[in-house]
Scaffold this active site. Structure first.
Site, PDB file in Angstrom:
ATOM      1  N   CYS A 199      -3.871 -18.490  19.552  1.00 17.99           N
ATOM      2  CA  CYS A 199      -2.740 -17.552  19.583  1.00 17.99           C
ATOM      3  C   CYS A 199      -1.528 -18.242  20.224  1.00 17.99           C
ATOM      4  CB  CYS A 199      -3.127 -16.248  20.269  1.00 17.99           C
ATOM      5  SG  CYS A 199      -1.926 -14.933  19.951  1.00 17.99           S
ATOM      6  N   HIS A 224      -7.201 -14.438  16.869  1.00 19.94           N
ATOM      7  CA  HIS A 224      -8.090 -14.490  18.027  1.00 19.94           C
ATOM      8  C   HIS A 224      -9.537 -14.589  17.551  1.00 19.94           C
ATOM      9  CE1 HIS A 224      -5.323 -13.661  21.365  1.00 19.94           C
ATOM     10  NE2 HIS A 224      -4.621 -12.985  20.474  1.00 19.94           N
ATOM     11  N   GLU A 251     -12.084 -15.093  19.256  1.00 19.31           N
ATOM     12  CA  GLU A 251     -12.965 -14.421  20.227  1.00 19.31           C
ATOM     13  C   GLU A 251     -12.989 -12.908  20.023  1.00 19.31           C
ATOM     14  OE1 GLU A 251      -9.954 -15.488  20.746  1.00 19.31           O
ATOM     15  OE2 GLU A 251      -8.894 -14.304  22.282  1.00 19.31           O
TER      16      GLU A 251
END
Lengths: 257, 197
Positions: free
Chosen positions: B78, B178, B180
């Site tokens: 990001c 993202h 994650e």
């Protein structure tokens, strides 16, 4: 294409997920972490955890469960409730929340929205708005302290004005909770959401009233919202998230698998 | 060597990245120590927030040169990806300059900004980072600034205009989304970075 989002909301009180009708008479639904995990696996696009007692009791959200959620789920989540300062927000974000949502404290101190934007960036800052249709004045008005019936009060602000102000102050997303519809499962407030949509240049999330799959189709097609939030239809397994997404895809509404 | 290291950029999404790597069964260290970062097998540069503030934090920690001269695989995420470029319009920040491109504000008359939610990527090059990830896979994005497309792009996405979903220059890689927070597709990408790059 950017997909529309399906967002289960978990109202949290004392570490348990609860659900009331029109903000009242809360019943316990279950533990937070297993429920969060179940929703992530079921295809939810995002989760919102709302500590409904925090603002009214002058408490900050209990921190430990935020980290426990962050450890197990792999979709974004937002934490709301009792975040009154930049420092409160920092703690929640450092524990792994992706966004923080402010409601009553932003009404008490609108500068908070500006400060959160400057410190963490627009993408972290969600403003929740509890909007109630007043029959007498025929206007939508913003309420605060809605987690506690005894303290719930009309702020005297019109919803549309507050939507404009928080955008100017740097909100990255707005969750509009239509209180008249909340928990009664008769559909989202399409008219209000469509009106607010015209004034809302940041992502807009509909909240309050989902009872059937058609309600989701209506709010995406008619009010053009970016996401639809719901609680009881998911907690009570009235609607299955995968079935809902398949149904919405048949309506040509963009959905992540 | 000190395994996997997440650079403590002072930004907010460090925990969620750490947990995501741990869910894959790997240990990971969060550090702002130059020796630990230099000796890592792989380095993650996370980040959310504003570019100028993040570059100032990196400079305060004395990490600018260290991050510019790493030779092992580096993954920016990001804002962490945007910091790998030469320059960002966000606060007119000079960035690390290890990938020859720049960051511009996204603009749109009709579409909502920031770009927030799940969107689809298309690969523009074959790269092990995207092994097993099909074109059209959804990842979770949250950003208002973006890297233009070009030779540096590994994958692109379209919102208001095409932009780089992922960029690369030799050992430096970045993803705008993202991983994650991108469900199983995100886990696959992180696993690829750890095991295949």
């Amino acid at each position: 294409m950017l997909a529309r989002r399906i967002i289960p909301c978990l109202d949290v009180r004392d570490g348990k997920v609860v659900k009331g009708v029109q903000f009242r008479n809360h019943e316990i639904i279950g533990d937070i972490v297993p429920l969060a995990q179940r929703y992530a696996e079921a295809g939810a696009d995002e989760l919102v955890f709302y500590d409904i007692t925090a603002s009214s009791d002058q408490r900050v959200v209990d921190k430990s469960w935020v980290e426990r959620i962050a450890q197990v789920i792999d979709i974004p989540f937002c934490v709301a409730g009792g975040i009154k300062t930049v420092e409160d927000a920092k703690i929640i974000l450092e524990m792994g929340a992706d966004k923080i949502s402010v409601n009553s404290p932003a009404l008490a101190n609108p500068e908070l929205v500006t400060q959160l934007n400057e410190r963490f960036g627009q993408q972290c800052v969600v403003v929740g708005i509890d909007s109630y249709y007043d029959e007498t004045s025929k206007t939508y008005q913003v309420y605060q302290f809605t987690g506690d019936e005894k303290r719930t009060q009309n702020t005297g602000r019109q919803t549309a004005d507050w939507v404009e102000e928080v955008q100017k102050r740097g909100a990255g997303e707005i969750v509009l909770n239509c209180m008249n519809q909340d928990g009664v499962r008769k559909g989202y407030d399409i008219e209000q959401l469509s009106n607010i949509r015209e004034k809302c240049k940041v992502p807009l999330i509909a909240s309050g009233g989902a009872g059937a799959m058609e309600h989701f189709a209506d709010v995406f097609e008619t009010s053009d919202v970016d996401g639809a939030l719901a609680a009881s239809v998911f907690h009570k397994q009235i609607i299955d998230i995968q079935e809902l997404k398949s149904y919405l895809r048949t309506k040509n509404i963009e959905m992540r698998p | 060597m000190s395994g996997l290291v997440i650079v403590h950029t002072g930004c907010a999404n460090i925990s969620s990245l750490k947990f995501a790597v741990e869910r894959l069964g790997y240990d990971v260290t969060v550090s702002e120590d130059i020796d630990i970062i230099k000796n890592a097998d792989k380095v993650f540069v996370p980040g959310v927030g504003a570019a100028a503030a993040a570059m100032a934090q990196i400079a305060d920690k004395g990490l600018t040169e260290c991050l510019q001269t790493l030779t092992q695989p580096v993954l920016g995420i990001c804002l962490g990806m945007q910091l790998l470029t030469k320059r960002s319009e966000e606060g007119n920040a000079d960035c690390l300059g290890v990938i020859d491109t720049q960051v511009k504000r996204m603009t749109s008359e009709e579409l909502r900004l920031p770009h927030m939610g799940w969107n689809q990527i298309s690969k523009t090059k074959e790269h092990p980072l995207f092994d097993g990830i099909e074109n059209g896979t959804y990842f979770y994005f949250v950003h208002g600034f973006a890297v233009e497309t070009g030779d540096h792009s590994l994958a692109v996405c379209d919102y208001t205009q095409p932009f780089s979903a992922s960029i690369c220059n030799s050992n430096y890689m970045g993803v705008q989304f993202h991983p994650e927070r991108s469900g199983s597709a995100g886990s696959q990408l992180l696993r690829n970075f750890i095991e295949k790059v």
